[in-house]
Write an enzyme that holds these catalytic residues in place. Structure first.
Site, mmCIF file in Angstrom:
data_model
loop_
_atom_site.group_PDB
_atom_site.id
_atom_site.type_symbol
_atom_site.label_atom_id
_atom_site.label_comp_id
_atom_site.label_asym_id
_atom_site.label_seq_id
_atom_site.Cartn_x
_atom_site.Cartn_y
_atom_site.Cartn_z
ATOM 1 N N VAL A 139 1.035 -1.108 -0.176
ATOM 2 C CA VAL A 139 0.214 -0.113 -0.139
ATOM 3 C C VAL A 139 1.050 1.116 0.320
ATOM 4 O O VAL A 139 2.299 1.510 1.285
ATOM 5 C CB VAL A 139 -0.836 -0.021 1.071
ATOM 6 C CG1 VAL A 139 -2.347 1.147 1.329
ATOM 7 C CG2 VAL A 139 -2.027 -0.718 1.767
ATOM 8 N N HIS A 158 3.678 3.541 6.359
ATOM 9 C CA HIS A 158 2.704 3.264 7.730
ATOM 10 C C HIS A 158 3.727 2.292 7.971
ATOM 11 O O HIS A 158 4.800 2.110 7.769
ATOM 12 C CB HIS A 158 1.322 2.227 6.948
ATOM 13 C CG HIS A 158 1.558 1.447 6.209
ATOM 14 N ND1 HIS A 158 1.473 1.539 4.782
ATOM 15 C CD2 HIS A 158 1.865 -0.388 6.746
ATOM 16 C CE1 HIS A 158 2.390 0.224 4.002
ATOM 17 N NE2 HIS A 158 2.228 -0.404 5.120
ATOM 18 N N MET A 159 3.329 2.120 9.685
ATOM 19 C CA MET A 159 4.529 1.496 10.339
ATOM 20 C C MET A 159 2.864 0.537 11.209
ATOM 21 O O MET A 159 2.534 0.673 11.057
ATOM 22 C CB MET A 159 4.815 2.209 11.703
ATOM 23 C CG MET A 159 5.550 2.888 10.973
ATOM 24 S SD MET A 159 7.559 3.043 10.682
ATOM 25 C CE MET A 159 8.212 1.545 12.194
ATOM 26 N N HIS A 160 4.174 -1.190 11.222
ATOM 27 C CA HIS A 160 3.125 -1.965 11.190
ATOM 28 C C HIS A 160 3.654 -2.158 13.187
ATOM 29 O O HIS A 160 5.059 -2.574 13.316
ATOM 30 C CB HIS A 160 4.224 -3.338 10.676
ATOM 31 C CG HIS A 160 3.431 -3.480 9.111
ATOM 32 N ND1 HIS A 160 2.248 -4.179 8.597
ATOM 33 C CD2 HIS A 160 3.737 -2.497 7.865
ATOM 34 C CE1 HIS A 160 1.794 -3.946 7.343
ATOM 35 N NE2 HIS A 160 2.577 -3.124 7.094
#
Ligand code: 5GP
Length: 127
Positions: free
Chosen positions: A106, A110-112
């Protein structure tokens, strides 16, 4: 990789309210929600609300307020989700994937946060 932001990516749709998500936390600059396909019992995605593609795009172009907010939210959530290694959890892994070699699905930074069970070796040497 060009940093042309695609406003039709799924996280942009979540931010606009065009797609649902299970919200975990929200601030002025940051949204955290459960991953739709969790790989461990805890799998939360933390994203800036601004249109940044990768970590390097975010840290080069976001304001200090946005950057500080996102990283403080991550730290707070490790405690709230009870995976904090320094608190009452057993630890976690933070991951961000960028671009083709990072196998980013995506194209919205973003950080998981992944935890609640062992995460295994960091990366296979011959991946
Ligand atoms: P990436 O490979 O880009 O780092 O990871 C993208 C993550 O987004 C994957 O873990 C995937 O399961 C998650 N994901 C993809 N589409 C959706 C969606 O529509 N909703 C949510 N909550 N997560 C999604």
């Amino acid at each position: 990789m060009a940093y042309e932001y695609d406003p039709e990516n799924v996280f942009a749709k979540i931010l606009r309210g065009d797609l649902p998500c299970t919200k975990v936390h929200e601030t002025e600059h940051t949204l955290a929600f459960n991953d739709i396909n969790p790989v461990r019992p805890v799998h939360v995605l933390v994203i800036p609300k601004g249109p940044y593609v990768t970590y390097d795009d975010f840290t080069a172009n976001a304001s200090d307020a946005e950057i500080v907010d996102l990283f403080r939210v991550i730290g707070m959530l490790t405690r709230q989700l009870k995976v904090s290694a320094a608190g009452d959890g057993e630890g976690y892994r933070l991951i961000t994937n960028a671009g083709e070699h990072g196998v980013q699905e995506v194209p919205h930074f973003h950080m998981h946060i992944i935890g609640g069970a062992g995460c295994g070796p960091m990366i296979k040497r011959d991946a």
